[in-house]
Design an enzyme around this catalytic site. Structure first.
Site, PDB file in Angstrom:
ATOM      1  N   THR A 429     -45.937 -12.640   0.284  1.00 29.97           N
ATOM      2  CA  THR A 429     -46.432 -11.276   0.567  1.00 29.97           C
ATOM      3  C   THR A 429     -45.745 -10.678   1.794  1.00 29.97           C
ATOM      4  O   THR A 429     -46.232  -9.700   2.361  1.00 29.97           O
ATOM      5  CB  THR A 429     -47.948 -11.331   0.828  1.00 29.97           C
ATOM      6  OG1 THR A 429     -48.157 -12.261   1.921  1.00 29.97           O
ATOM      7  CG2 THR A 429     -48.705 -11.803  -0.404  1.00 29.97           C
ATOM      8  N   GLY A 431     -43.781  -8.426   4.040  1.00 25.97           N
ATOM      9  CA  GLY A 431     -43.312  -7.039   3.902  1.00 25.97           C
ATOM     10  C   GLY A 431     -44.246  -6.142   3.118  1.00 25.97           C
ATOM     11  O   GLY A 431     -43.909  -4.992   2.815  1.00 25.97           O
ATOM     12  N   THR A 432     -45.453  -6.663   2.806  1.00 29.36           N
ATOM     13  CA  THR A 432     -46.385  -5.851   2.004  1.00 29.36           C
ATOM     14  C   THR A 432     -46.712  -4.523   2.673  1.00 29.36           C
ATOM     15  O   THR A 432     -46.621  -3.464   2.050  1.00 29.36           O
ATOM     16  CB  THR A 432     -47.690  -6.636   1.776  1.00 29.36           C
ATOM     17  OG1 THR A 432     -47.382  -7.858   1.108  1.00 29.36           O
ATOM     18  CG2 THR A 432     -48.657  -5.831   0.922  1.00 29.36           C
ATOM     19  N   GLY A 433     -47.071  -4.568   3.956  1.00 29.30           N
ATOM     20  CA  GLY A 433     -47.495  -3.352   4.653  1.00 29.30           C
ATOM     21  C   GLY A 433     -46.375  -2.336   4.770  1.00 29.30           C
ATOM     22  O   GLY A 433     -46.574  -1.147   4.511  1.00 29.30           O
ATOM     23  N   CYS A 434     -45.174  -2.843   5.112  1.00 28.93           N
ATOM     24  CA  CYS A 434     -44.003  -1.935   5.232  1.00 28.93           C
ATOM     25  C   CYS A 434     -43.734  -1.272   3.888  1.00 28.93           C
ATOM     26  O   CYS A 434     -43.514  -0.071   3.787  1.00 28.93           O
ATOM     27  CB  CYS A 434     -42.761  -2.731   5.634  1.00 28.93           C
ATOM     28  SG  CYS A 434     -42.977  -3.771   7.061  1.00 28.93           S
TER      29      CYS A 434
END
Ligand SMILES: Cc1ncc(COP(=O)(O)OP(=O)(O)O)c(N)n1
Ligand SMILES: Cc1nc(C(=O)O)sc1CCOP(=O)(O)O
Ligand SMILES: [Mg+2]
Length: 497
Positions: A429, A431-434
């Site tokens: 997961t 890099g999910t927020g970016c």
């Protein structure tokens, strides 16, 4: 004679492709501070102003019209007068807009001459064809939706516009009850321009309202459509930061540019080193991009220091960028802090008031509000508090809650909207927020209203997690490539517009 003493001839080409009648078309109201609100709307992207004054006092009508005409000349904006041929001539307007009861366009053409713009209000196919045959340069067509700005007899809707589109070769200016949220249906139906009164002039921030409406025209732009600037850190591992942002923006169909705030030595197992970029060089990068590239949306990620945050806030103000998605990155997946302690207060004081959408996860929302969030009620309270701190919209992401679906809560200042997806148990997961925030920025840049942009981005990031790559020995990256393919296949119509 033009206002600056030169003989200017506005050559109006009736061919739709070459016509200047396109984009956001503002019609004036009778409220106070009219010129101030119109100027803000022009700065936000209005390209045509129609002066519509139903008052009886001719001197007042002329005086207000003169002020607006001068403003439009100064800004290179088309100035059209509603109904009154004499007033249009006295003001040396660029054109006139006639209602069905306001006189024959042929007479207006004879009186005003070939170089002026003549628009005609229409409400049926017959009226539209007749106006086109009479030599109108464009037609107004409405009403699209119910409106409080005028007593309307015909509610034709976007469907009515679609029905006449193939037979009308001149620009169609849709009108009536148009807003940011229903505008996509009107643009998708084939409108060349959107005429609005209250959506912009009754809005507390006409600049922002005009900006949001103007983005809708990107819905029909050639690919890559819309331009997104990411202001974030570099993740050498490629899974997060500007690398994830540029993959997302490009694969979803927009043009991506980047300003780097920090260099991280990072892989799937964590961050082993960070070098902040000097704030002066962050400013230099921002000047280089924003002075040249027509950025529609900005996404910020890791900003590293209080000085960089202050620099970014100042440049956003200087370049009047308002569609700004702020992902308040504070801690890396592996736990490494990505922002210094003093920076959080500067983020709240300087950047949040310039934030269109704030996208904190739960730990970030807790750090920004001081709350402890254990359920959706806590997410809602955090969103309210962050809204009160200045963020125009707040999306609190619920991925860190342990039970149930992955629920995100969007607060727009008046209502809450829930976005849910099945919780996917995966370690890949990174890099999910970016990816989520840059997907939202991309869809906003492509002319999706906020709720649709969030919904489509949620779908994209959920698929990207599901297809996450087992790369490296730590948290692998989400799968931008296959997720973009899958969501594109699910929404083929958006690819052909
Ligand atoms: C672009 C555009 N379309 C329609 C109208 C309505 O004009 P009209 O029918 O003359 O009604 P009033 O504006 O006079 O109330 C318009 N003004 N502009
Ligand atoms: C002036 C006008 N003409 C219409 C038509 O249907 O011809 S609807 C309308 C009012 C448009 O105002 P608002 O953007 O606030 O709805
Ligand atoms: Mg009229």
């Amino acid at each position: 004679m033009g206002s600056n003493g030169h003989n200017l001839r506005l050559v109006v080409n009736r061919d739709k492709q070459d016509s200047p009648i396109r984009g956001l078309y503002l019609i004036t109201d009778h409220g106070d501070r009219l010129a101030e609100r119109v100027e803000a709307a022009i700065d936000g992207g209005v390209r045509i102003v129609q002066y519509r004054n139903k008052g009886k006092d001719r001197a007042q009508r002329y005086a207000v019209g003169e002020e607006l005409r001068d403003l439009c000349r100064q800004r290179g904006v088309i100035f059209i007068v509603n109904d009154d041929l004499d007033l249009a001539q006295q003001l040396k307007a660029d054109g006139i807009h006639l209602g069905q009861e306001d006189g024959d366009p042929r007479i207006a053409r004879r009186e005003l001459g070939p170089g002026k713009i003549i628009g005609v209000s229409t409400h049926t196919m017959e009226e539209a064809l007749a106006a086109q045959a009479a030599g109108a340069d464009y037609i107004g067509f409405g009403a699209m939706f119910p409106t409080n700005s005028k007593e309307i007899e015909h509610l034709v809707g976007p469907e009515g516009l679609a029905a006449i589109r193939s037979r009308i070769m001149i620009p169609i200016v849709a009108i009536g009850g148009i807003t940011r949220d229903n505008g996509p249906r009107v643009v998708d139906a084939g409108a060349d321009a959107l005429a609005v009164i209250s959506a912009v002039l009754a809005h507390p921030d006409p600049f922002l309202a005009a900006t949001e409406l103007g983005l809708l025209f990107n819905r029909r732009a050639a690919y890559p459509r819309g331009a997104v600037l990411t202001v974030a850190g570099s993740d050498s591992g490629g899974g997060a930061g500007i690398q994830a942002d540029l993959k997302t923006v490009t694969l979803l169909g927009s043009y991506g540019s980047s300003v780097i705030t920090a260099l991280t030595a990072q892989n799937t197992r964590g961050v082993s080193g960070i070098h902040g970029v000097p704030p002066s060089f962050v400013a230099e990068q921002l000047d280089a991009v924003l002075s040249d590239i027509p950025v529609d949306a900005v996404k910020t990620g890791m900003l590293f220091s209080a000085e960089i945050i202050a620099t970014v806030a100042e440049k956003l103000a200087e370049y009047r960028k308002r569609i700004v998605v702020v992902d308040p990155v504070m801690v890396a997946k592996g736990g490494a802090p990505l922002i210094d302690r003093g920076a959080v207060n500067v983020l709240k004081d300087r950047l949040m008031p310039r934030t269109y959408l704030l996208t904190p996860n739960i730990p970030e929302a807790e750090r920004l509000t001081g709350l402890t969030i254990v359920d959706e009620e806590g997410m809602q309270e955090a969103a309210r508090r962050l809204f009160r701190l200045g963020a125009r919209n707040v999306l609190v992401k619920g991925g860190h809650l342990v039970a149930g679906d992955a629920v995100d809560i969007l607060f727009d200042g008046s209502a809450f909207h829930r976005f849910t997806a099945p919780r996917i148990l995966s370690k890949n997961t990174h890099g999910t927020g970016c990816t989520y925030a840059s997907a939202i920025a991309t869809y906003l840049a492509q002319g999706e209203p906020l709720r649709e942009a969030v919904g489509r981005a949620k779908e994209f990031v959920t698929v990207a997690i599901r297809l996450g790559q087992p790369l490296g020995r730590g948290h692998g990256p989400v799968n931008h490539l296959l997720a973009a393919d899958e969501v594109r296949d699910r929404n083929p119509e958006t690819e052909n517009q």
